[in-house]
Each structure stands twice: as C-alpha cells, then as structure tokens.
Design a protein around this motif. Sequence first.
Motif, PDB file in Angstrom:
ATOM      1  N   LYS A  58     -15.204  22.541 -25.886  1.00 26.36           N
ATOM      2  CA  LYS A  58     -15.632  22.958 -24.553  1.00 26.36           C
ATOM      3  C   LYS A  58     -14.897  24.220 -24.121  1.00 26.36           C
ATOM      4  O   LYS A  58     -13.802  24.527 -24.599  1.00 26.36           O
ATOM      5  CB  LYS A  58     -15.403  21.842 -23.544  1.00 26.36           C
ATOM      6  N   VAL A  59     -15.538  24.942 -23.215  1.00 28.69           N
ATOM      7  CA  VAL A  59     -14.949  26.137 -22.624  1.00 28.69           C
ATOM      8  C   VAL A  59     -14.038  25.703 -21.480  1.00 28.69           C
ATOM      9  O   VAL A  59     -14.441  24.868 -20.660  1.00 28.69           O
ATOM     10  CB  VAL A  59     -16.046  27.087 -22.106  1.00 28.69           C
ATOM     11  N   PRO A  60     -12.807  26.211 -21.410  1.00 23.47           N
ATOM     12  CA  PRO A  60     -11.924  25.851 -20.292  1.00 23.47           C
ATOM     13  C   PRO A  60     -12.604  26.115 -18.945  1.00 23.47           C
ATOM     14  O   PRO A  60     -13.188  27.165 -18.726  1.00 23.47           O
ATOM     15  CB  PRO A  60     -10.717  26.787 -20.489  1.00 23.47           C
ATOM     16  N   GLY A  61     -12.550  25.117 -18.071  1.00 20.60           N
ATOM     17  CA  GLY A  61     -13.161  25.255 -16.754  1.00 20.60           C
ATOM     18  C   GLY A  61     -14.625  24.883 -16.691  1.00 20.60           C
ATOM     19  O   GLY A  61     -15.238  24.938 -15.625  1.00 20.60           O
ATOM     20  N   SER A  62     -15.204  24.499 -17.832  1.00 23.84           N
ATOM     21  CA  SER A  62     -16.617  24.113 -17.865  1.00 23.84           C
ATOM     22  C   SER A  62     -16.737  22.662 -18.325  1.00 23.84           C
ATOM     23  O   SER A  62     -15.929  22.171 -19.112  1.00 23.84           O
ATOM     24  CB  SER A  62     -17.397  25.019 -18.823  1.00 23.84           C
ATOM     25  N   ASP A  63     -17.773  21.980 -17.819  1.00 21.49           N
ATOM     26  CA  ASP A  63     -17.996  20.585 -18.199  1.00 21.49           C
ATOM     27  C   ASP A  63     -18.888  20.452 -19.434  1.00 21.49           C
ATOM     28  O   ASP A  63     -18.995  19.372 -20.007  1.00 21.49           O
ATOM     29  CB  ASP A  63     -18.645  19.814 -17.037  1.00 21.49           C
ATOM     30  N   LYS A  64     -19.536  21.547 -19.819  1.00 20.82           N
ATOM     31  CA  LYS A  64     -20.453  21.487 -20.952  1.00 20.82           C
ATOM     32  C   LYS A  64     -19.688  21.369 -22.268  1.00 20.82           C
ATOM     33  O   LYS A  64     -18.665  22.022 -22.454  1.00 20.82           O
ATOM     34  CB  LYS A  64     -21.360  22.715 -20.970  1.00 20.82           C
ATOM     35  N   LYS A 123     -19.964  31.149 -30.619  1.00 17.33           N
ATOM     36  CA  LYS A 123     -19.666  32.355 -29.838  1.00 17.33           C
ATOM     37  C   LYS A 123     -20.684  32.517 -28.714  1.00 17.33           C
ATOM     38  O   LYS A 123     -20.335  32.871 -27.576  1.00 17.33           O
ATOM     39  CB  LYS A 123     -19.687  33.587 -30.741  1.00 17.33           C
ATOM     40  N   LYS A 124     -21.947  32.230 -29.029  1.00 18.40           N
ATOM     41  CA  LYS A 124     -23.009  32.317 -28.019  1.00 18.40           C
ATOM     42  C   LYS A 124     -22.777  31.289 -26.918  1.00 18.40           C
ATOM     43  O   LYS A 124     -22.973  31.575 -25.731  1.00 18.40           O
ATOM     44  CB  LYS A 124     -24.363  32.093 -28.690  1.00 18.40           C
ATOM     45  N   PHE A 125     -22.356  30.094 -27.297  1.00 11.10           N
ATOM     46  CA  PHE A 125     -22.066  29.038 -26.331  1.00 11.10           C
ATOM     47  C   PHE A 125     -20.979  29.482 -25.350  1.00 11.10           C
ATOM     48  O   PHE A 125     -21.074  29.226 -24.148  1.00 11.10           O
ATOM     49  CB  PHE A 125     -21.634  27.775 -27.069  1.00 11.10           C
ATOM     50  N   VAL A 126     -19.954  30.151 -25.862  1.00 12.81           N
ATOM     51  CA  VAL A 126     -18.870  30.638 -25.001  1.00 12.81           C
ATOM     52  C   VAL A 126     -19.395  31.677 -24.019  1.00 12.81           C
ATOM     53  O   VAL A 126     -19.115  31.607 -22.807  1.00 12.81           O
ATOM     54  CB  VAL A 126     -17.733  31.238 -25.859  1.00 12.81           C
ATOM     55  N   VAL A 130     -18.811  30.999 -19.918  1.00 16.31           N
ATOM     56  CA  VAL A 130     -17.655  31.564 -19.223  1.00 16.31           C
ATOM     57  C   VAL A 130     -18.125  32.253 -17.940  1.00 16.31           C
ATOM     58  O   VAL A 130     -19.317  32.546 -17.777  1.00 16.31           O
ATOM     59  CB  VAL A 130     -16.896  32.591 -20.114  1.00 16.31           C
ATOM     60  N   LYS A 131     -17.204  32.507 -17.042  1.00 18.07           N
ATOM     61  CA  LYS A 131     -17.557  33.225 -15.817  1.00 18.07           C
ATOM     62  C   LYS A 131     -17.967  34.653 -16.174  1.00 18.07           C
ATOM     63  O   LYS A 131     -17.301  35.311 -16.965  1.00 18.07           O
ATOM     64  CB  LYS A 131     -16.365  33.243 -14.858  1.00 18.07           C
ATOM     65  N   PRO A 132     -19.072  35.140 -15.595  1.00 19.49           N
ATOM     66  CA  PRO A 132     -19.544  36.488 -15.936  1.00 19.49           C
ATOM     67  C   PRO A 132     -18.608  37.570 -15.411  1.00 19.49           C
ATOM     68  O   PRO A 132     -17.818  37.348 -14.490  1.00 19.49           O
ATOM     69  CB  PRO A 132     -20.916  36.562 -15.260  1.00 19.49           C
ATOM     70  N   ARG A 133     -18.734  38.735 -16.007  1.00 22.83           N
ATOM     71  CA  ARG A 133     -17.938  39.882 -15.578  1.00 22.83           C
ATOM     72  C   ARG A 133     -18.358  40.314 -14.178  1.00 22.83           C
ATOM     73  O   ARG A 133     -19.537  40.337 -13.848  1.00 22.83           O
ATOM     74  CB  ARG A 133     -18.159  41.037 -16.562  1.00 22.83           C
ATOM     75  N   LEU A 169     -11.381  17.649 -35.007  1.00 22.95           N
ATOM     76  CA  LEU A 169     -11.812  16.737 -36.072  1.00 22.95           C
ATOM     77  C   LEU A 169     -10.856  15.558 -36.192  1.00 22.95           C
ATOM     78  O   LEU A 169     -11.275  14.412 -36.409  1.00 22.95           O
ATOM     79  CB  LEU A 169     -11.874  17.491 -37.402  1.00 22.95           C
ATOM     80  N   ALA A 170      -9.572  15.822 -36.017  1.00 19.41           N
ATOM     81  CA  ALA A 170      -8.557  14.781 -36.189  1.00 19.41           C
ATOM     82  C   ALA A 170      -8.566  13.767 -35.045  1.00 19.41           C
ATOM     83  O   ALA A 170      -8.459  12.560 -35.271  1.00 19.41           O
ATOM     84  CB  ALA A 170      -7.172  15.415 -36.314  1.00 19.41           C
ATOM     85  N   VAL A 171      -8.716  14.242 -33.796  1.00 16.64           N
ATOM     86  CA  VAL A 171      -8.572  13.349 -32.648  1.00 16.64           C
ATOM     87  C   VAL A 171      -9.899  12.767 -32.158  1.00 16.64           C
ATOM     88  O   VAL A 171      -9.926  11.737 -31.497  1.00 16.64           O
ATOM     89  CB  VAL A 171      -7.856  14.055 -31.476  1.00 16.64           C
ATOM     90  N   GLY A 172     -11.005  13.460 -32.464  1.00 22.60           N
ATOM     91  CA  GLY A 172     -12.313  12.931 -32.075  1.00 22.60           C
ATOM     92  C   GLY A 172     -12.667  13.057 -30.609  1.00 22.60           C
ATOM     93  O   GLY A 172     -13.605  12.415 -30.137  1.00 22.60           O
ATOM     94  N   THR A 173     -11.932  13.875 -29.858  1.00 21.05           N
ATOM     95  CA  THR A 173     -12.231  14.101 -28.444  1.00 21.05           C
ATOM     96  C   THR A 173     -12.427  15.604 -28.212  1.00 21.05           C
ATOM     97  O   THR A 173     -11.942  16.432 -28.992  1.00 21.05           O
ATOM     98  CB  THR A 173     -11.089  13.596 -27.548  1.00 21.05           C
ATOM     99  N   PRO A 174     -13.149  15.997 -27.135  1.00 18.74           N
ATOM    100  CA  PRO A 174     -13.408  17.420 -26.884  1.00 18.74           C
ATOM    101  C   PRO A 174     -12.119  18.227 -26.742  1.00 18.74           C
ATOM    102  O   PRO A 174     -11.202  17.825 -26.024  1.00 18.74           O
ATOM    103  CB  PRO A 174     -14.205  17.407 -25.569  1.00 18.74           C
ATOM    104  N   GLN A 175     -12.073  19.351 -27.433  1.00 22.11           N
ATOM    105  CA  GLN A 175     -10.920  20.250 -27.370  1.00 22.11           C
ATOM    106  C   GLN A 175     -11.339  21.576 -26.753  1.00 22.11           C
ATOM    107  O   GLN A 175     -12.459  22.047 -26.964  1.00 22.11           O
ATOM    108  CB  GLN A 175     -10.357  20.488 -28.770  1.00 22.11           C
TER     109      GLN A 175
END
Length: 217
Positions: A58-64, A123-126, A130-133, A169-175
């Motif tokens: 996930k992107v920091p600050g986003s729920d997606k 990269k496209k997902f990010v 992210v917040k736009p410029r 991959l190791a922890v199985g939770t969103p990073q």
Amino acid sequence: LGTLVAAGAAYAAVRFEETTAPGAMIGSVPVGGLNKEQAAFRLRQWWETEKLKEIQLKVPGSDKVYTDRASKLGIRLDDVASVEQLEFRDMWQTVQDSVQRTSNGKKVQPLFKFDESAIKPLKKFVIENVKPRTPAKVVMQGNRIIRTPEVATYSLKTKDIDDVLLQALAVGTPQELPLIETDKKVPDDQLNRIVGVLSEFTTKFSEGNAPRSSNIR
C-alpha cells in the motif's frame, strides 16, 4: 589387506561429494546432509509453492491495497547463490558428524534476484494513489509578491522495493511501499527569484460574445 583398505578409502574419498552438516537450513527448508545439487533442488521445490503466495502493498496515507503473486512482482529465487552460503564438509568430517551425532549445520536465508520490469503496474499504482503535485504560484497583492512553493508528488523508490517485497512475503500483511519525492517543475530557488512584475497586458472583450469570453476565462 591394509593396502587394499587404504586404497578403498582413498577411492571413496575421491568419489565422495561434499555435503552440508546435519541441521543446515536455508530459511525454513532443511538441507542438512545434502550436496549442492540436492540442496538447490529442495530449495526450488519450496519456491514453487512459495512464489504463488499473494503479496499486499500500500501507498503510505492511502487505504488502497495492491495485491499480486510474488512471482508476478519480479521476485526470482537465486538457488545457486543461496546454496553457496552453506558450509560443505568432506567425507571425514561427515563421518565424524555421524559418529558424534552433531546437528550444528549453518542456517542462512534464501537469496533472490529482482526483475524491475515486472513492477511497472506497481509504479502505476503509486502514481494513481499518491497526492498529486500542486503547482507553484505567484500573485501580487498590492505591492507585495506572494509566493506559494510547489508541493511535489512522489514516485516508487525502486532501490528499496526488494526488501519491502520480501518483508510482505514473509509476514503476509500489507506493507508500505518506499517512496521518493519527485523533482519540482519550479524549484524553490527559481521561485524566489521572482521579485517584481516585468510587464502587464490588458484586454477588453464583450461579455455578450460567448465564444470569446469562454476562451479567455
């Protein structure tokens, strides 16, 4: 007879393939008592299942959350390099291990290679999350110049992505994905060079001329 025994032992030593000590591990894969080819094969067997696991990012600050399989995100097992980390023992050391029933084999982590071309969708997902410029802005208020610096956006920091993928991959939770600030289109030092108005232009138009009015607005 002694000569024959010695010759037989020497022949066996020449034919013997070095193996790992009992208890050797690559990650969670036991490889004790195996030669290099056997250890690499066992590790590849483990990866055939592991690479099908889903990784969540996930992107920091986003729920997606971005979800995809490890193999689709460019993670490639380097079985040869992984096995090379181990300590291999000759025939005499192996016999000694057997007699003493030791279980002190080296424990290492698997090594991976990364195919950066596989993370283009990431990269496209990010970019999309992210917040736009926010552009820089300069306005005149009376005799004062009010400058508003540009707020840059962020892109994926590919240099650090491998560590994050393996952790996910190791922890199985969103990073959270590693991000880097993009270059500003109008750097702050250039913005600060604006110290006055160079010229002005005034035009008049009829509000009744809809096409002309819309164009200027």
